[in-house]
Scaffold this motif. Structure first.
Motif, mmCIF file in Angstrom:
data_model
loop_
_atom_site.group_PDB
_atom_site.id
_atom_site.type_symbol
_atom_site.label_atom_id
_atom_site.label_comp_id
_atom_site.label_asym_id
_atom_site.label_seq_id
_atom_site.Cartn_x
_atom_site.Cartn_y
_atom_site.Cartn_z
ATOM 1 N N ASN A 287 -5.867 -4.224 4.821
ATOM 2 C CA ASN A 287 -4.973 -3.624 3.819
ATOM 3 C C ASN A 287 -5.709 -3.514 2.498
ATOM 4 O O ASN A 287 -6.569 -4.329 2.166
ATOM 5 C CB ASN A 287 -3.713 -4.470 3.639
ATOM 6 C CG ASN A 287 -2.924 -4.596 4.939
ATOM 7 O OD1 ASN A 287 -2.736 -3.610 5.650
ATOM 8 N ND2 ASN A 287 -2.482 -5.815 5.261
ATOM 9 N N CYS A 305 -8.959 -5.872 -1.161
ATOM 10 C CA CYS A 305 -8.967 -5.576 0.274
ATOM 11 C C CYS A 305 -8.707 -6.876 0.998
ATOM 12 O O CYS A 305 -9.504 -7.827 0.889
ATOM 13 C CB CYS A 305 -10.309 -4.974 0.684
ATOM 14 S SG CYS A 305 -10.413 -4.580 2.463
ATOM 15 N N SER A 378 -10.636 3.077 -0.430
ATOM 16 C CA SER A 378 -10.256 2.459 0.852
ATOM 17 C C SER A 378 -11.319 1.451 1.223
ATOM 18 O O SER A 378 -12.405 1.406 0.632
ATOM 19 C CB SER A 378 -10.102 3.517 1.949
ATOM 20 O OG SER A 378 -11.345 4.171 2.171
ATOM 21 N N SER A 399 -8.520 0.593 6.175
ATOM 22 C CA SER A 399 -7.258 0.544 5.458
ATOM 23 C C SER A 399 -6.807 1.953 5.088
ATOM 24 O O SER A 399 -7.551 2.924 5.217
ATOM 25 C CB SER A 399 -7.403 -0.297 4.189
ATOM 26 O OG SER A 399 -8.203 0.391 3.245
#
Length: 1033
Positions: A287, A305, A378, A399
């Motif tokens: 995530n 992250c 990301s 993610s």
């Protein structure tokens, strides 16, 4: 005692092999210590016996309450052997005998009780043909309390495979005897019905030993640590499915028996902890989230992250950061960071950071976001598997994307300058505040100074965005001396402080210039203010006062120096110098003491005595000088000098830094009047009449003193009866420290033992005279000196007083002694011996003994003791130098004649003797009954007869004249005589030679016809030869 018995038993056992048929019984060596409630054994064996190989054993005990009475316990041959108190325990099998072999057995007690303590005896009934050897042996058994404790809180734990596990066990004991502990952890699989397996054990010798099932995991994964006095911790780094089951801890207490072997005496197990192991799920999630996704330019950006997985701490992950789909940063499974080129430069400048907070959280942080950081972010998470060749990817997850928006900024900054003080005095600190409002980006500040209109502004100091200070060229030195400071009080206030300001250098206008920075852009604003500084020397004044100008000796006096000025003097550092000038010399003022602004005191070297007696204090605007115990040296002129400083007290001590202003006070003259002596002594004359041989005291009384702490020195003097103008003789002096100094006439051992100076009270002194005799007659008095202490002079004499005279008369004894009173005249030549008689006349008591004292003195002067002969015949000399010249001769009873050997000129004078009669009283003590003085003997010492030889020998110059000068004259005469002798002889020889020649050669032209006459030829030749020989001579 037990070791001795065991040694004796072993000796018997050895001898048993040598002596056939001698029975020896051995029992386990005691004393044994066993814990109550546990199973114990005691062995017994027999050797050297005859008969059957299977021997019988009988056990008895001697209880401590009845050590002489045997109590039977058990027998291998007689069931009825036990006494009633042991019958039930024997029948129930609680006490039994185990036969190990035919000739050895073990006594078992299943559950030891306190009453089982005592002395045990093992007896073997005789199976031999005759009694020979020992048939029993004894040992002692002590029952001690069971103090061993092992506890662990029972738990039901559910662990995931690979999770760590820690269990603690509390083990303690309080046994009085020296014991050791061993601790072991056990594992029971399943429900716990099987056999427990050792996980890890710590022996009594502190040796760690793993169980067979845990050998491979020992140290790397399984540990046993002692973490306190009583706590033992089992640690398993990564639990495995085989660890499922029940775990408990067991503690064993060990004691060392007399034989040296260790025996476990107590054992405890803890309650069990249930352990369930579950296998973990291998799936995970990745995530991404931003703390703030909408930012203004220059604000911090943080993107997190996160990895969500079971047993994540025991798994390996790699995280890659993506910006707009392109990799910008990577963190490998070991946590090593790799950045792309642009981001590596930003990280080196401290603008960016990527960190691994844990195995589940990874952070990308940009401290000042720029417009180029706008976009999508990301992260890609890969699970890695560790192999011998490195890591390999087993699975990965990416993610979702997040959008970060960055907006540009504009400046709304406003600058204002405020002054900390409305009125500034030279030396004060100038404080200026530069306040900034409306700024949103980093700021830099620069201060400028303009002394007067038309001058170029000088750069004072600047502060960069990172807080680094950069002083201007003209202010480098003041910055190095810490007289300049620029501080960022908060995000919007910058304060400039200039210390130790100068009225001429630091007045004028001050400008604050602020620059706001945002990325590659900047905005600048400035504001200024005017500052006026008042000089320190404005109306500076120092006033010196004293309560009194006339000071008595040893009195304290004070001087006050008051400082005033137009400005508030208490707010500036000042130094005060006290100065002194002596009045007679007037050599100029010299420094007594100087007090620096921070209180440091510097004493002057010219008048060091002030330092010991002076106290000096200083406040913000005044100073006080207190001088204790004034003396003549403190009289003079005083003044104070005040210096005002712009700098701090530490900098004011630097000799290179001058004061901003200085002023001298008025002069105050102090006069010191010395004290008047109030010493008074009793001047009344007295008279004492003392019997011969008695002791007496001469009194000296002090009636008043100047001070209560005065010290007194006492000197005792003696005035002989005649002549009237005889000078006083010092007997003894006791100075103020009570150190005695005897006069030359009283320095002998007899005189020192006879005369004593004693202080009876604070104002009364005695001169004690022991055994008064005829030579002690005369007048006595004391001279009292009063001494006072002065801090700078020490002890000094204030005054002295002479007491009245005390006449000491010699009382004539009622018991008359008849001593020859005839006066004699003796004339003796030097080096001649003389005898002076002292005869006791008339009858005497048979029980009486006599002593005699000889005195010597000059006419019209006092007599002094020469020698004393005691009743026991002991002779005591007043002067050790006279020992060889004085001889007491007693040819008959009552004759105390004195022989003086080798008369000297100094021996001339009067001699007399005093004879004393002594008798014993009823207590046996010798008491003087009578005393009488003889007539005088006048000794005249003549020099030896004078002769020519003695006069010559006694005069070195005359001796030289008689011996040396005649010798020189004689040698001169001899030389002159020899010279004349040879001279005359030479002249005589020449005349003879001429005369002989004339006789030989007669002038042929003689008168008329006379024929010359010739001498005989032979005679002529002889005369010629003689003349030649004399010529040659």
């Amino acid at each position: 005692m037990g070791s001795v018995q065991h040694s004796a038993a072993l000796l018997l056992f050895v001898l048993a092999g040598l002596c056939v048929g001698q029975r020896v019984v051995l029992v386990q060596e005691g004393r044994l210590y066993r814990a109550r409630g546990y199973h114990i054994t005691i062995w017994c064996k027999v050797s050297g016996y005859q008969g059957p190989s299977e021997q019988n054993f009988q056990w008895s005990i001697y209880l401590p309450s009845a050590p002489e009475r045997e109590v039977q316990i058990i027998s291998t041959m007689d069931p009825s052997f036990p006494y009633a108190i042991y019958t039930q325990r024997v029948r129930s099998g609680e006490i039994y005998v185990e036969r190990v072999q035919g000739d050895s057995a073990l006594l078992h007690i299943r559950e030891l009780q306190d009453r089982d303590a005592g002395e045990y005896e093992c007896h073997t009934p005789n199976t031999d043909e005759r009694y020979f050897g020992s048939y029993s042996a004894k040992m002692n058994l002590s029952v001690i309390p069971d103090t061993l404790s092992a506890t662990m809180t029972p738990q039901a734990l559910i662990q995931v495979e690979g999770d760590p596990l820690e269990l603690t066990c509390e083990v303690s004991k309080s046994t009085a005897q020296h014991t050791h502990l061993s601790v072991a952890w056990y594992h029971l699989q399943g429900s716990g019905d099987g056999q427990a397996m050792v996980i890890l054990s710590l022996s009594k010798d502190f040796i760690l030993t793993p169980g067979s099932s845990y050998t491979q995991r020992f140290l790397s994964d399984v540990r046993l640590d002692k973490v306190g006095d009583t706590t033992y911790k089992l640690s398993i780094g990564r639990v495995q499915p085989s660890d499922q089951g029940q775990v408990y801890c067991e503690a064993v207490e060990w004691i060392q028996d007399p034989g040296g072997t260790w025996k476990d005496i107590a054992r405890k197990q803890t309650e069990k902890t249930s352990l369930t192991i579950r296998s973990h799920d291998r799936d995970f999630q990745a995530n991404i989230a931003a703390v703030e996704s909408s930012l203004a330019e220059g604000e911090p950006l943080q993107v997190n992250c996160s990895v969500k997985a079971q047993n994540s701490q025991n798994r390996w992950f790699q995280v890659v950061w993506l910006f707009k789909g392109v990799e910008v940063a990577r963190i490998d499974p070991h946590g090593v960071l790799a950045l792309k080129e642009e981001y590596e430069e930003r990280a080196a400048l401290g603008h960016l950071q990527v960190v691994k907070k844990s195995n589940e959280l990874y952070i990308l942080k940009v401290y000042q976001v720029e417009l180029k950081d706008k976009g999508t972010y990301s992260c890609k998470v890969s699970e890695m598997e560790k192999a011998s060749t490195g890591f390999s990817t087993t699975q990965f997850k990416t993610s979702s994307d997040i959008d970060v928006n960055v907006t540009p900024i504009e400046s709304h900054m406003h600058v204002s300058v405020l002054s900390g003080e409305s009125q500034i005095v030279e030396g004060d600190t100038l404080i200026l505040h530069c306040q900034v409002s409306g700024a949103t980006s980093p700021l830099s500040v620069n201060w400028w100074h303009l002394r007067k209109n038309g001058d170029q502004p000088e750069h004072i100091v600047g502060m960069e965005q990172d807080g680094m200070l950069r002083p201007g060229p003209s202010y480098q030195e003041r910055s190095a001396n810490r007289d300049l400071r620029l501080e960022k009080m908060n995000s919007t206030t910058f304060t400039l402080a200039i210390y130790n300001t100068s009225a001429t250098d630091d007045g004028g206008s001050y400008k604050c210039e602020v620059t706001e920075w945002s990325m590659d852009r900047s905005w600048k604003q400035a504001q200024e203010t005017s500052v006026a500084i008042s000089p320190l020397s404005l109306n500076l004044r120092a006033t010196l006062r004293s309560r009194t100008a006339n000071v008595k000796f040893t009195q304290d006096f004070e001087l006050f120096c008051q400082v005033s000025a137009t400005h508030l003097i208490s707010q500036v550092p000042i130094s005060v110098t006290w100065q002194f000038e002596t009045i007679p010399e007037a050599n100029g003022y010299q420094q007594l003491v100087k007090i620096m602004p921070c209180g440091t005191i510097e004493w002057g070297a010219a008048q060091p005595h002030f330092q010991r007696k002076t106290r000096v204090t200083k406040s913000a605007s005044s100073s006080e000088l207190l001088i204790h115990s004034a003396t003549e040296r403190d009289a003079g002129r005083y003044r104070c000098e005040v210096e005002v400083w712009r700098r701090s007290c530490q900098q004011a001590r630097h000799p290179a830094i001058a004061a901003a202003a200085a002023v001298k006070s008025n002069v105050v003259e102090i006069k010191v009047h010395p004290p008047e002596s109030k010493l008074r002594v009793n001047t009344e004359d007295r008279s004492l009449e003392i019997s011969g041989g008695a002791d007496t005291e001469i009194e000296c009384r002090v009636t008043s003193l100047t001070q209560g702490d005065s010290q007194l020195a006492i000197t005792w003097y003696f005035l002989p009866p005649s002549p009237a103008d005889a000078p006083p003789l010092q007997i003894v002096r006791a100075n103020y420290s009570n150190i005695l100094d005897y006069g030359s006439e009283f320095s002998s051992a007899i005189q020192k033992s006879k005369f004593h100076s004693e202080r009876v009270s604070s104002n009364l002194f005695w001169l004690r005279i022991q055994s008064v005799n005829h030579g002690d007659r005369g007048r006595y008095y004391c001279l009292v000196e009063e001494w006072l202490w002065s801090p700078d002079r020490g002890w000094y004499k204030l005054g002295k007083k002479e007491s009245g005279k005390t006449m000491l008369e010699f009382k004539v004894s009622e018991n008359k002694l008849h001593v020859e009173k005839t006066n004699h005249n003796i004339t003796a030549t030097e080096n001649e011996d003389v005898t002076m008689s002292c005869l006791l006349q008339g009858p005497s008591q048979p029980a009486s003994l006599f002593s005699a004292i000889w005195f010597h003195g000059l006419e019209h002067s006092g007599m002094k003791t020469l020698v004393k002969v005691h009743i026991n015949g002991m002779v005591e000399y007043a002067d050790e130098e006279m020992v060889g010249r004085l001889h007491l001769r007693r040819p008959s009873f009552g004759d105390f004649s004195l022989i003086l050997r080798s008369v000297e000129p100094g021996d001339a004078g009067l001699y007399c003797c005093q004879v004393q009669e002594w008798q014993q009283d009823s207590s046996g003590t010798w008491v003087q009954r009578a005393s009488e003085v003889s007539g005088y003997t006048r000794l005249t010492a003549l020099p030896p007869e004078s002769t020519i030889s003695s006069r010559v020998c006694s005069s070195p110059s005359l001796l030289h004249f008689i011996l040396i000068y005649p010798l020189i004259l004689f040698l001169g005469l001899i030389a002159a005589f020899l010279y004349l002798y040879f001279k005359n002889r030479q002249t005589h020889k020449e005349s003879i030679y001429q005369r002989k020649g004339k006789e030989l050669w007669v002038d042929l032209k003689g008168a008329g016809d006379v024929e010359p006459t010739y001498s005989d030829h032979s005679n002529l030749e002889e005369e010629m030869n003689k003349l030649k020989e004399e010529k040659m001579d």
